[in-house]
Write a protein that holds these residues in place. Sequence first.
Motif, PDB file in Angstrom:
ATOM      1  N   VAL A 390       0.859  -1.036  -0.081  1.00 25.98           N
ATOM      2  CA  VAL A 390       0.007  -0.015  -0.047  1.00 25.98           C
ATOM      3  C   VAL A 390       0.835   1.136   0.019  1.00 25.98           C
ATOM      4  CG1 VAL A 390      -1.657  -1.253   1.133  1.00 25.98           C
ATOM      5  CG2 VAL A 390      -0.100   0.326   2.538  1.00 25.98           C
ATOM      6  N   THR A 391       0.383   2.263  -0.266  1.00 25.17           N
ATOM      7  CA  THR A 391       0.989   3.658  -0.250  1.00 25.17           C
ATOM      8  C   THR A 391       0.585   4.499   1.126  1.00 25.17           C
ATOM      9  OG1 THR A 391       1.151   3.788  -2.887  1.00 25.17           O
ATOM     10  CG2 THR A 391       1.583   5.748  -1.460  1.00 25.17           C
ATOM     11  N   TYR A 392       1.656   4.466   1.803  1.00 22.91           N
ATOM     12  CA  TYR A 392       1.291   5.541   3.153  1.00 22.91           C
ATOM     13  C   TYR A 392       1.480   6.879   2.888  1.00 22.91           C
ATOM     14  CZ  TYR A 392       1.366   1.084   5.995  1.00 22.91           C
ATOM     15  OH  TYR A 392       1.070  -0.275   6.244  1.00 22.91           O
ATOM     16  N   CYS A 393       0.431   7.385   3.416  1.00 22.60           N
ATOM     17  CA  CYS A 393       0.549   9.082   3.411  1.00 22.60           C
ATOM     18  C   CYS A 393       0.149   9.843   4.603  1.00 22.60           C
ATOM     19  CB  CYS A 393      -0.836   9.386   2.473  1.00 22.60           C
ATOM     20  SG  CYS A 393      -1.015   8.575   0.994  1.00 22.60           S
ATOM     21  N   SER A 394       1.428  10.620   4.815  1.00 22.08           N
ATOM     22  CA  SER A 394       1.698  11.226   6.221  1.00 22.08           C
ATOM     23  C   SER A 394       0.781  12.493   6.247  1.00 22.08           C
ATOM     24  CB  SER A 394       3.038  11.077   6.528  1.00 22.08           C
ATOM     25  OG  SER A 394       3.609  12.288   5.727  1.00 22.08           O
ATOM     26  N   SER A 395       0.266  12.925   5.433  1.00 20.29           N
ATOM     27  CA  SER A 395      -0.568  14.132   5.380  1.00 20.29           C
ATOM     28  C   SER A 395      -1.483  14.293   4.430  1.00 20.29           C
ATOM     29  CB  SER A 395       0.357  15.340   5.441  1.00 20.29           C
ATOM     30  OG  SER A 395       0.999  15.416   3.884  1.00 20.29           O
ATOM     31  N   PRO A 396      -2.443  15.107   4.250  1.00 18.06           N
ATOM     32  CA  PRO A 396      -3.552  15.291   3.137  1.00 18.06           C
ATOM     33  C   PRO A 396      -2.610  15.769   2.023  1.00 18.06           C
ATOM     34  CG  PRO A 396      -4.381  16.169   5.274  1.00 18.06           C
ATOM     35  CD  PRO A 396      -2.949  15.813   5.561  1.00 18.06           C
ATOM     36  N   ALA A 397      -1.677  16.475   1.879  1.00 19.49           N
ATOM     37  CA  ALA A 397      -1.055  16.923   0.764  1.00 19.49           C
ATOM     38  C   ALA A 397      -0.475  15.635   0.066  1.00 19.49           C
ATOM     39  CB  ALA A 397       0.145  17.929   0.814  1.00 19.49           C
ATOM     40  N   GLN A 398       0.095  14.732   0.842  1.00 17.00           N
ATOM     41  CA  GLN A 398       0.909  13.528   0.323  1.00 17.00           C
ATOM     42  C   GLN A 398      -0.550  12.512  -0.288  1.00 17.00           C
ATOM     43  OE1 GLN A 398       3.323  11.158   2.787  1.00 17.00           O
ATOM     44  NE2 GLN A 398       5.026  12.679   2.758  1.00 17.00           N
ATOM     45  N   LEU A 399      -1.367  12.604   0.282  1.00 17.05           N
ATOM     46  CA  LEU A 399      -2.746  11.841  -0.280  1.00 17.05           C
ATOM     47  C   LEU A 399      -3.132  12.507  -1.555  1.00 17.05           C
ATOM     48  CD1 LEU A 399      -5.031   9.597   0.472  1.00 17.05           C
ATOM     49  CD2 LEU A 399      -6.178  11.445   0.866  1.00 17.05           C
ATOM     50  N   ARG A 400      -3.107  13.708  -1.739  1.00 16.29           N
ATOM     51  CA  ARG A 400      -3.355  14.281  -2.807  1.00 16.29           C
ATOM     52  C   ARG A 400      -2.371  14.042  -3.901  1.00 16.29           C
ATOM     53  NH1 ARG A 400      -2.362  20.276  -2.421  1.00 16.29           N
ATOM     54  NH2 ARG A 400      -3.790  20.018  -0.520  1.00 16.29           N
ATOM     55  N   GLU A 401      -1.069  14.060  -3.746  1.00 13.05           N
ATOM     56  CA  GLU A 401      -0.085  13.986  -4.650  1.00 13.05           C
ATOM     57  C   GLU A 401      -0.094  12.372  -5.098  1.00 13.05           C
ATOM     58  OE1 GLU A 401       4.923  13.370  -4.745  1.00 13.05           O
ATOM     59  OE2 GLU A 401       4.114  14.120  -3.101  1.00 13.05           O
ATOM     60  N   ALA A 402      -0.526  11.398  -4.196  1.00  9.49           N
ATOM     61  CA  ALA A 402      -0.464   9.993  -4.774  1.00  9.49           C
ATOM     62  C   ALA A 402      -1.744   9.817  -5.502  1.00  9.49           C
ATOM     63  CB  ALA A 402      -0.729   9.199  -3.117  1.00  9.49           C
ATOM     64  N   LEU A 403      -3.007  10.447  -5.061  1.00  9.93           N
ATOM     65  CA  LEU A 403      -4.185  10.386  -6.116  1.00  9.93           C
ATOM     66  C   LEU A 403      -3.670  10.982  -7.466  1.00  9.93           C
ATOM     67  CD1 LEU A 403      -6.786  11.376  -3.663  1.00  9.93           C
ATOM     68  CD2 LEU A 403      -6.551   9.079  -4.459  1.00  9.93           C
ATOM     69  N   MET A 404      -3.255  12.259  -7.709  1.00  8.27           N
ATOM     70  CA  MET A 404      -2.532  12.608  -8.659  1.00  8.27           C
ATOM     71  C   MET A 404      -1.836  11.801  -9.586  1.00  8.27           C
ATOM     72  SD  MET A 404      -3.855  15.710  -9.143  1.00  8.27           S
ATOM     73  CE  MET A 404      -4.310  17.334  -8.428  1.00  8.27           C
ATOM     74  N   LYS A 405      -0.834  11.039  -8.929  1.00 15.77           N
ATOM     75  CA  LYS A 405       0.018  10.147  -9.537  1.00 15.77           C
ATOM     76  C   LYS A 405      -0.381   8.877 -10.149  1.00 15.77           C
ATOM     77  CE  LYS A 405       4.728   8.210  -8.691  1.00 15.77           C
ATOM     78  NZ  LYS A 405       5.710   7.958  -7.428  1.00 15.77           N
ATOM     79  N   GLY A 406      -1.624   8.246  -9.247  1.00 18.75           N
ATOM     80  CA  GLY A 406      -2.261   7.189 -10.031  1.00 18.75           C
ATOM     81  C   GLY A 406      -1.531   5.749  -9.466  1.00 18.75           C
ATOM     82  N   GLN A 407      -1.574   4.725 -10.239  1.00 22.28           N
ATOM     83  CA  GLN A 407      -1.272   3.538  -9.708  1.00 22.28           C
ATOM     84  C   GLN A 407       0.107   3.431  -9.393  1.00 22.28           C
ATOM     85  OE1 GLN A 407      -1.170  -0.142 -12.315  1.00 22.28           O
ATOM     86  NE2 GLN A 407      -3.245  -0.306 -11.120  1.00 22.28           N
ATOM     87  N   ASN A 408       0.316   2.887  -8.141  1.00 24.04           N
ATOM     88  CA  ASN A 408       1.971   2.916  -7.429  1.00 24.04           C
ATOM     89  C   ASN A 408       2.012   1.816  -6.380  1.00 24.04           C
ATOM     90  OD1 ASN A 408       4.595   3.257  -7.086  1.00 24.04           O
ATOM     91  ND2 ASN A 408       4.007   4.988  -5.831  1.00 24.04           N
ATOM     92  N   PHE A 409       2.297   0.496  -6.759  1.00 19.40           N
ATOM     93  CA  PHE A 409       2.385  -0.729  -5.937  1.00 19.40           C
ATOM     94  C   PHE A 409       3.621  -1.508  -6.702  1.00 19.40           C
ATOM     95  CE2 PHE A 409      -1.568  -1.412  -8.245  1.00 19.40           C
ATOM     96  CZ  PHE A 409      -1.197  -2.607  -8.598  1.00 19.40           C
ATOM     97  N   ASP A 410       4.005  -2.313  -5.546  1.00 19.23           N
ATOM     98  CA  ASP A 410       4.904  -3.570  -5.994  1.00 19.23           C
ATOM     99  C   ASP A 410       4.334  -4.582  -6.167  1.00 19.23           C
ATOM    100  OD1 ASP A 410       6.940  -5.493  -6.161  1.00 19.23           O
ATOM    101  OD2 ASP A 410       8.222  -4.334  -5.242  1.00 19.23           O
ATOM    102  N   GLN A 411       4.147  -5.111  -7.411  1.00 18.76           N
ATOM    103  CA  GLN A 411       3.295  -6.388  -7.421  1.00 18.76           C
ATOM    104  C   GLN A 411       3.975  -7.727  -7.211  1.00 18.76           C
ATOM    105  OE1 GLN A 411       0.267  -6.404  -9.924  1.00 18.76           O
ATOM    106  NE2 GLN A 411       0.040  -8.152  -8.512  1.00 18.76           N
TER     107      GLN A 411
END
Length: 454
Positions: A390-411
Motif C-alpha cells: 500500500v502507499t502510506y500518506c503522512s498528510s493530506p498533501a501526500q494523499l493528494r500527490e498519490a491520487l494525482m500520480k495514480g497506480q503505484n505498488f509493487d506487484q
Amino acid sequence: MDNAPLKTLTEIQLSNTESNTVIIKRQDKAYHQKKVLYFDYWTKGIKNFLYFDNQLKNAGFSTKLVHFSSFKNLKTELYETIEGLDCVEIRSYKTNFLYKVIEKEIPDMIIILNIGGFLERAIIIAAHRLEIPVVYLSHGALVDAEKAKDVRAFNTYFFNKYFSRFKRVAFILLPNYLASILKYSARKLLTSYPYKIILRSFTNPARVIFFPEYNDAFDLSVDMAIVYSENDKQLLQQTAFPPEKIQVTGNPDFDQFLQQYNSGEIPERPSIDPYILYIDESFVTDGICSLEEHIHFLQDLEREANVCNKKFYVKLHPRSYTHLEVYTTNLPNTVFFTNVNLYPIFYWAEAVISNYSSILLFVMLVDKTILAPRWSVAEKVARLYEEGIVTYCSSPAQLREALMKGQNFDQNKRSTFLKKHITFFDGQARERIADLMVQVAETAYKSSSKRESA
C-alpha cells in the motif's frame, strides 16, 4: 418424534420453554433436542453465524444467538429474529453472568467469534466445567504474523477501550471472568494466573486479547479454531495454539468476490462520476476516536478527492451504521454505502483508501491503488502492510500527490502477501465452514447423549 405412538412414551416433559429445549424421558433415559449456542457482543456480526446456521438447522440443531448489547449500553429487543436466527439479549436471562446462561441452556456446542477477552474466557471456562465443546471462528483477517510483535498501536486501541469503559470492565467483565473460574475450580483463584491476566489486560492489553498465550491456558482451551488463511494459522501457532486444533477454510466474505473474479466477467460500471472509495473500519465504535474527530478526518479525505476532481464515496463498516445520519448530515456531498455488493464499487474506483479492512485483500487482487492515511485519527492504528503493498500518506498533501500520480505498488510484494492471506481461491469457504460446524456439532451431540444415558 411427533409421529411416534403415544404408548411408546412413558413421559414427555417440556422444560425451559425460553431456550426451546425438549426433554423426553423414555424408559428412564433422557434425550435432549440438538442445540448450538452462538455468543457475540451484539447482532451486528450476525452474518458470521448465518454462513452456516441453515446447515446446522438442516442437521436437526436448534440455534440461538445470545448477545450482550446491554453491556455496551445499546438499546435492543430482548427477543428478535434476524434472517431466521433467533437472537436473545442477556437481560432476558435475568443475570449478567454467562455461566448461568450456559448452565440454563446446556447446548451441545458453543461458537464464539472472539477470544482473549474476559467474556470469551468466562464462556470457555464455563463450557469446560459443563463439558460443552467450544469452537472459535476467527472472523475477519487477523494481523499479519510478521507484525504480531508490534503491539503499540493495538495497545492504544485497548487503552482507549478499557479506560473509557472502566465501569463496564469492573462491574461486568471482571466479575464474569472470576465467577466462571470459581465455578470451574476455586483453587484456580488461589493461583497467580487469573490475576496476571487481569493485570496484563490493563498494562499490555493487545498481548492478552489479540495475541494471547495459549500454552497451558485453561481459560483459552477451545476445541477448534477456524481461521481464514495460513497466515492466521501461523499467528495462532506463534502463541502456542495447538496446531491440530486449527482448521483453515478461506474467507467466506470473499466467496462472492472470488466467484465473480473467477468468472472473468467485468462487473457493470456504476453510472457515477470518477470516485475515490474509503473503506471504513469503525474507528468511532472501537474507541479509537470520537465521532467528531472521525468526521473531520473524512472531510480531509473528501477535500483531497474533490481537489483531484473525484467524487468521494464511503463504505461504512456495519458497526458504524448507527452513525449514518450524523455522517450524511456533516458530509452532504459524500455518498455512503452500507449493505451493498462491494465488488463493482471497488473494481471501478480510481483508488481505495483504508488502513486495515480485510476487504483490502481483494482490492489488491484486482490491482487497485490503496492509500493508507497516517495523520489525524489514522495515526493511532497499526501499520499492517509493508510499503509497496500500500502507499502510506503522512498528510493530506501526500494523499493528494498519490491520487494525482495514480497506480503505484509493487506487484511482487502484493503477490507474496496475497498467497499468505488467501489460501483458497475457489470461493467455497462457506461450504467448508458449514461442513466443519455440522461435523463438530454432531460429534458433540453424540458425546452429550452418551453422558446422559450412562
